[in-house]
Scaffold this active site. Structure first.
Site, PDB file in Angstrom:
ATOM      1  N   GLU A 159       0.829  -1.209   0.000  1.00  0.00           N
ATOM      2  CA  GLU A 159       0.000   0.000   0.000  1.00  0.00           C
ATOM      3  C   GLU A 159       0.866   1.263   0.000  1.00  0.00           C
ATOM      4  O   GLU A 159       0.503   2.263  -0.619  1.00  0.00           O
ATOM      5  CB  GLU A 159      -0.940  -0.005   1.217  1.00  0.00           C
ATOM      6  CG  GLU A 159      -1.940  -1.154   1.228  1.00  0.00           C
ATOM      7  CD  GLU A 159      -2.762  -1.253  -0.048  1.00  0.00           C
ATOM      8  OE1 GLU A 159      -2.995  -0.224  -0.711  1.00  0.00           O
ATOM      9  OE2 GLU A 159      -3.176  -2.377  -0.387  1.00  0.00           O
ATOM     10  N   HIS A 206       1.800   2.227  -3.441  1.00  0.00           N
ATOM     11  CA  HIS A 206       0.831   3.079  -4.139  1.00  0.00           C
ATOM     12  C   HIS A 206       1.054   4.554  -3.798  1.00  0.00           C
ATOM     13  O   HIS A 206       0.923   5.431  -4.656  1.00  0.00           O
ATOM     14  CB  HIS A 206      -0.594   2.676  -3.758  1.00  0.00           C
ATOM     15  CG  HIS A 206      -1.046   1.393  -4.368  1.00  0.00           C
ATOM     16  ND1 HIS A 206      -0.936   1.129  -5.723  1.00  0.00           N
ATOM     17  CD2 HIS A 206      -1.628   0.291  -3.822  1.00  0.00           C
ATOM     18  CE1 HIS A 206      -1.424  -0.071  -5.978  1.00  0.00           C
ATOM     19  NE2 HIS A 206      -1.838  -0.606  -4.839  1.00  0.00           N
ATOM     20  N   HIS A 224       1.974   7.604  -6.415  1.00  0.00           N
ATOM     21  CA  HIS A 224       1.291   8.896  -6.449  1.00  0.00           C
ATOM     22  C   HIS A 224       2.293  10.038  -6.333  1.00  0.00           C
ATOM     23  O   HIS A 224       2.235  11.021  -7.092  1.00  0.00           O
ATOM     24  CB  HIS A 224       0.278   8.958  -5.305  1.00  0.00           C
ATOM     25  CG  HIS A 224      -0.619  10.149  -5.356  1.00  0.00           C
ATOM     26  ND1 HIS A 224      -1.293  10.630  -4.253  1.00  0.00           N
ATOM     27  CD2 HIS A 224      -0.957  10.987  -6.374  1.00  0.00           C
ATOM     28  CE1 HIS A 224      -2.003  11.689  -4.596  1.00  0.00           C
ATOM     29  NE2 HIS A 224      -1.811  11.931  -5.876  1.00  0.00           N
TER      30      HIS A 224
END
Length: 238
Positions: free
Chosen positions: A108, A111, A115
């Protein structure tokens, strides 16, 4: 039966075969993922770091300072929210000091790094998200109307196909996003010494089965899209 009714039964049979096959595959992969997660949740991380610790360290090591880590309810509910810039970890991952918790937390966080670094595939998925949200609200009703009026108004089904194609594209774009996040996670876990030869393969295995859920979803969506396209082409040719 008339030729028209026979054709409809054949198409319905094809749809149910697709639905059942991918429903079974999805159930098998989901059950296997949960089994892997439970198993690797019992394998401790030598450093004793929790999922929260792993996520926060990975962020610091990567120079990302505007993302926060939170605990959320549920099992395997872990996700990154790009709008709020939050890494949301399920309670067992957030507080757990296991291989499974470290792998999921690092994934996670991957991610969040995507970004922060403007990863192209994540950008494409984010731009498509509002369109997918709109399509998802209407697709079921448009497809039902298209099937009911297939012989008289096949263009309605065509609209449903376009909406369904958007959601299918979203599923396909999700694949490189998830795979890249796992690659980032595994590379960092190894380089940071969080996992070693005795545990790294378990972290890799856990993330591999998580990726399979997205692969099955994308293939199922693509197969269903092809079915609707064939149904429309058949109606147009009659």
């Amino acid at each position: 039966l008339s030729g028209q009714m026979e054709t409809m039964f054949l198409h319905n049979g094809a749809y149910w075969i697709i639905f059942i096959v991918f429903m079974i595959l999805s159930w098998v992969v989901s059950a296997r993922l949960k089994s892997k997660f439970r198993s690797y949740s019992k394998v401790p991380i030598a450093s004793g770091m929790t999922g929260r610790d792993v996520a926060e360290k990975m962020l610091r090591d990567s120079g990302v300072t505007d993302v926060t880590v939170h605990s959320v309810a549920g099992e395997l509910t872990d996700h990154y929210n790009p709008l709020k810039k939050t890494i949301n970890l399920s309670s067992t991952v957030y507080s757990g000091a296991s291989v499974a918790a470290a792998a999921v937390a690092a994934h996670e966080t991957g991610h969040a790094l995507q970004h922060a670094q403007s990863y192209a595939w994540l950008g494409m998925r984010s731009k498509l998200a509002p369109v997918v949200s709109f399509a998802s609200n209407w697709i079921q009703w448009v497809l039902i109307a298209g099937l009911v009026l297939l012989n008289s108004r096949p263009e309605i089904l065509l609209v449903g196909i376009v909406l369904f194609a958007i959601t299918t594209l979203f599923s396909i774009i999700t694949l490189p996003v998830e795979i890249n996040a796992s690659k980032r996670a595994l590379a960092w876990l190894a380089n940071a010494g969080i996992t070693y030869s005795g545990t790294h393969d378990k972290a890799q295995d856990a993330l591999k089965w998580a990726a399979y859920t997205y692969v099955i979803a994308a293939l199922g969506s693509l197969a269903t899209l092809i079915y609707y396209i064939m149904l429309f082409m058949g109606a147009r040719d009659r």
